[in-house]
Write a protein that holds these residues in place. Structure first.
Motif, short mmCIF file in Angstrom:
data_model
loop_
_atom_site.label_atom_id
_atom_site.label_comp_id
_atom_site.label_asym_id
_atom_site.label_seq_id
_atom_site.Cartn_x
_atom_site.Cartn_y
_atom_site.Cartn_z
N UNK A 97 0.84 -1.20 0.00
CA UNK A 97 0.00 0.00 0.00
C UNK A 97 0.87 1.25 0.00
N UNK A 98 0.48 2.24 -0.81
CA UNK A 98 1.25 3.49 -0.92
C UNK A 98 0.56 4.65 -0.22
N UNK A 99 -0.54 4.38 0.49
CA UNK A 99 -1.25 5.45 1.19
C UNK A 99 -0.29 6.14 2.16
N UNK A 100 -0.26 7.49 2.19
CA UNK A 100 0.63 8.18 3.13
C UNK A 100 0.27 7.87 4.58
N UNK A 141 0.86 16.05 2.92
CA UNK A 141 0.94 14.65 2.51
C UNK A 141 -0.07 14.32 1.42
N UNK A 142 -1.29 14.82 1.56
CA UNK A 142 -2.32 14.56 0.56
C UNK A 142 -2.00 15.25 -0.76
N UNK A 143 -1.44 16.46 -0.68
CA UNK A 143 -1.07 17.18 -1.90
C UNK A 143 0.01 16.44 -2.66
N UNK A 144 1.03 15.96 -1.93
CA UNK A 144 2.11 15.24 -2.59
C UNK A 144 1.61 13.93 -3.20
N UNK A 145 0.68 13.27 -2.49
CA UNK A 145 0.14 12.02 -3.02
C UNK A 145 -0.60 12.27 -4.33
N UNK A 146 -1.36 13.36 -4.39
CA UNK A 146 -2.08 13.67 -5.62
C UNK A 146 -1.12 14.00 -6.75
N UNK A 147 -0.07 14.77 -6.43
CA UNK A 147 0.91 15.11 -7.46
C UNK A 147 1.62 13.87 -7.97
N UNK A 148 1.98 12.97 -7.04
CA UNK A 148 2.66 11.73 -7.44
C UNK A 148 1.79 10.89 -8.36
N UNK A 149 0.48 10.84 -8.08
CA UNK A 149 -0.40 9.98 -8.86
C UNK A 149 -0.72 10.55 -10.22
N UNK A 150 -0.47 11.87 -10.43
CA UNK A 150 -0.78 12.48 -11.72
C UNK A 150 0.45 12.88 -12.50
N UNK A 151 1.63 12.64 -11.95
CA UNK A 151 2.86 12.98 -12.67
C UNK A 151 2.96 12.17 -13.96
N UNK A 152 3.31 12.82 -15.08
CA UNK A 152 3.49 12.07 -16.32
C UNK A 152 4.67 11.12 -16.19
N UNK A 153 4.55 9.95 -16.78
CA UNK A 153 5.61 8.96 -16.71
C UNK A 153 6.57 9.12 -17.88
N UNK A 154 7.82 8.93 -17.61
CA UNK A 154 8.83 9.15 -18.64
C UNK A 154 9.24 7.85 -19.30
N UNK A 155 10.35 7.93 -20.03
CA UNK A 155 10.84 6.78 -20.78
C UNK A 155 11.70 5.90 -19.88
#
Length: 252
Positions: A97-100, A141-155
């Motif tokens: 689980x990755x929940x903060x 913590x919630x803000x960072x979790x949202x940013x992490x989940x929406x960050x574009x994935x790279x190569x």
């Protein structure tokens, strides 16, 4: 004990608001202080007074992971009857689980904070604390979790026997797949994206934990040590994650 901010409907039937928080605290007066403060900010709060009840809630949410309702944050006291907070946090991370997790404790030694971080907590707050600080840490913590989940994935990133696939969240080291926590993965991704660049601890905190992070900066050292144990042939003499004394860390 299990409760929510509604006396008429069970928590699994309630729609989520700006975030759904599980508060695990055995002291009733603390629960009854924290829960209203978070509810006034628009958060849905589920409370549990012991580790076993909290575990039951977590497993229920896990079984319903395909539904819209989910846990967004766990506030976890260390000293709990039955299953303590350290063991519960360890179980949460072992299950992937990755929940903060924001850990609460009356203990304020460096060793206690390090133990909390080592078992997977994202932040550590010592009692007594102010409600404004608690709410601010939850927001961060919630803000960072949202940013992490929406960050574009790279190569795909590759370097000297290490391959990191952002889209699949997979890492292989010398042709063997290794399991990394979300923070470990993001630190390695950052380093591999900028090979040979020296990263001061403060910049790593800002990039990975976010600019609002107000916890212990030693969490960077803890996560670097974990990474070394997983990717280095000799963690005590690292070849990938190198310490540049007085400046920070670099990859290679």
């Amino acid at each position: 004990m299990l409760s929510t901010d509604s006396n008429t409907r069970s928590f699994e039937q309630l729609p989520t608001t700006v975030g759904q928080i599980l508060l695990v605290e055995d002291e009733e007066n603390i629960r009854e202080t924290i829960a209203p403060a978070l509810q006034s900010e628009g958060y849905r709060v589920i409370t549990a007074a012991d580790g076993q009840t909290a575990l039951d809630v977590i497993q229920l949410f896990k079984s319903r992971s395909q539904q819209a309702s989910s846990l967004d944050l766990i506030i976890l006291d260390i000293m709990l009857p039955g299953i303590n907070g350290i063991d519960l946090c360890r179980f949460i991370r072992r299950e992937g689980a990755t929940v903060p997790v924001l850990m609460l404790s009356a203990r304020d030694t460096e060793a206690d904070r390090v133990v909390g971080l080592e078992v997977g907590a994202d932040d550590y707050l010592t009692k007594p604390f102010g409600m404004r600080e608690l709410v601010a840490r939850c927001r961060a913590l919630l803000r960072r979790q949202r940013l992490n989940s929406t960050d574009p994935q790279g190569a795909l990133l590759t370097c000297r026997g290490i391959s990191l696939n952002p889209e699949e969240c997979r890492v292989t080291v010398r042709n063997e797949e290794v399991s990394l926590s979300p923070k470990e993965f993001r630190i390695l991704e950052l380093f591999m994206s900028y090979p040979r660049r020296v990263w001061p601890r403060e910049q790593i905190l800002e990039k990975i934990w976010g600019p609002d992070y107000i916890g212990d900066s030693k969490t960077v050292d803890v996560h670097i040590r974990w990474l070394r144990e997983k990717i280095e042939l000799d963690p005590s003499n690292p070849d990938y994650l190198v310490t540049i004394r007085g400046f920070g860390y670099r990859f290679g």
